[in-house]
Design a protein around this motif. Structure first.
Motif, short mmCIF file in Angstrom:
data_model
loop_
_atom_site.label_atom_id
_atom_site.label_comp_id
_atom_site.label_asym_id
_atom_site.label_seq_id
_atom_site.Cartn_x
_atom_site.Cartn_y
_atom_site.Cartn_z
N ILE A 176 0.76 -1.25 -0.11
CA ILE A 176 -0.15 0.07 -0.01
C ILE A 176 0.89 1.32 -0.03
CG2 ILE A 176 -1.67 1.24 1.50
CD1 ILE A 176 -2.96 -1.25 2.13
N GLY A 177 0.56 2.07 -0.98
CA GLY A 177 1.25 3.36 -1.10
C GLY A 177 0.60 4.59 -1.03
N LYS A 178 1.05 5.77 -0.47
CA LYS A 178 0.41 6.92 -0.25
C LYS A 178 0.44 7.71 -1.60
CE LYS A 178 0.50 10.67 2.89
NZ LYS A 178 1.22 11.18 4.03
N LEU A 179 -0.79 8.19 -2.26
CA LEU A 179 -0.79 9.14 -3.29
C LEU A 179 -1.56 10.36 -2.56
CD1 LEU A 179 -0.96 9.43 -6.20
CD2 LEU A 179 -3.31 8.55 -6.26
N GLU A 180 -0.75 11.38 -3.08
CA GLU A 180 -1.19 12.89 -2.66
C GLU A 180 -2.20 13.56 -3.68
OE1 GLU A 180 1.34 15.53 -0.31
OE2 GLU A 180 0.84 17.00 -1.83
N ILE A 181 -3.43 13.86 -3.60
CA ILE A 181 -4.09 14.41 -4.66
C ILE A 181 -4.58 15.94 -3.93
CG2 ILE A 181 -4.88 12.53 -5.85
CD1 ILE A 181 -7.47 12.32 -4.55
N HIS A 182 -4.84 16.62 -5.15
CA HIS A 182 -5.21 18.14 -4.79
C HIS A 182 -6.94 18.00 -5.25
CE1 HIS A 182 -0.88 19.43 -5.20
NE2 HIS A 182 -1.11 18.67 -4.09
N LEU A 183 -7.80 18.53 -4.12
CA LEU A 183 -9.08 18.63 -4.52
C LEU A 183 -9.40 20.07 -3.96
CD1 LEU A 183 -10.11 15.35 -2.83
CD2 LEU A 183 -9.87 15.71 -5.38
N SER A 184 -10.48 20.41 -4.80
CA SER A 184 -11.08 21.79 -4.34
C SER A 184 -11.84 21.75 -2.98
CB SER A 184 -11.78 22.24 -5.49
OG SER A 184 -12.88 21.49 -5.49
N VAL A 185 -12.29 22.80 -2.38
CA VAL A 185 -13.26 22.81 -1.34
C VAL A 185 -14.48 22.00 -1.66
CG1 VAL A 185 -14.75 24.28 0.15
CG2 VAL A 185 -12.22 24.99 -0.36
N ARG A 186 -15.11 22.34 -2.88
CA ARG A 186 -16.03 21.62 -3.28
C ARG A 186 -16.06 19.98 -3.27
NH1 ARG A 186 -18.41 22.32 -9.42
NH2 ARG A 186 -20.36 21.61 -9.22
N GLU A 187 -14.97 19.88 -4.23
CA GLU A 187 -14.79 18.29 -4.47
C GLU A 187 -14.57 17.48 -2.91
OE1 GLU A 187 -12.45 19.16 -8.43
OE2 GLU A 187 -11.38 18.68 -6.65
#
Ligand code: ZN
Length: 115
Positions: free
Chosen positions: A21-32
């Motif tokens: 299991i690996g970590k994935l950083e994603i960028h989401l808006s406030v709405r998302e």
């Protein structure tokens, strides 16, 4: 008595590493992020909401199954111009309206009504 939190985290990390299991950083808006939080709960009414990890894991698996079905269906069709089996990714007729490469990707892309 429970293990100290640092020790529990170390055990958890070791288990995840063992499972690949690996970590994935994603960028989401406030709405998302709000949609994610809300849907984690709405999909389990009267139950403990999905965790964000679990929700995203399931979406990935669900889309994997859907894509597999879509690709199987595509394999039964051919490009109207060159006759190659779909999906065609490269064709000298790219741009020609009869060639699947020109607009075919609209069939496999992820569609949403949200803009
Ligand atoms: Zn073609």
């Amino acid at each position: 008595m429970g293990k100290p939190s640092a020790e529990r985290k170390a055990v958890q990390r070791a288990r995840e590493a063992q499972q690949g299991i690996g970590k994935l950083e994603i960028h989401l808006s406030v709405r998302e992020r709000e949609i994610l939080r809300r849907n984690c709960a709405l999909r389990r009414p009267g139950r403990e909401p999905y965790g964000a990890d679990e929700y995203v894991e399931l979406l990935i698996l669900q889309d994997g199954e859907r894509l597999e079905r879509e690709l199987k269906a595509l394999h039964n069709r051919r490009c109207g111009k060159c006759g190659d089996k779909l999906p065609v990714t490269e064709c000298c007729h790219d741009g020609d309206s009869q060639c699947w490469v020109t607009l075919g990707w609209h069939e496999t892309k992820l569609k949403t009504n949200v803009s």
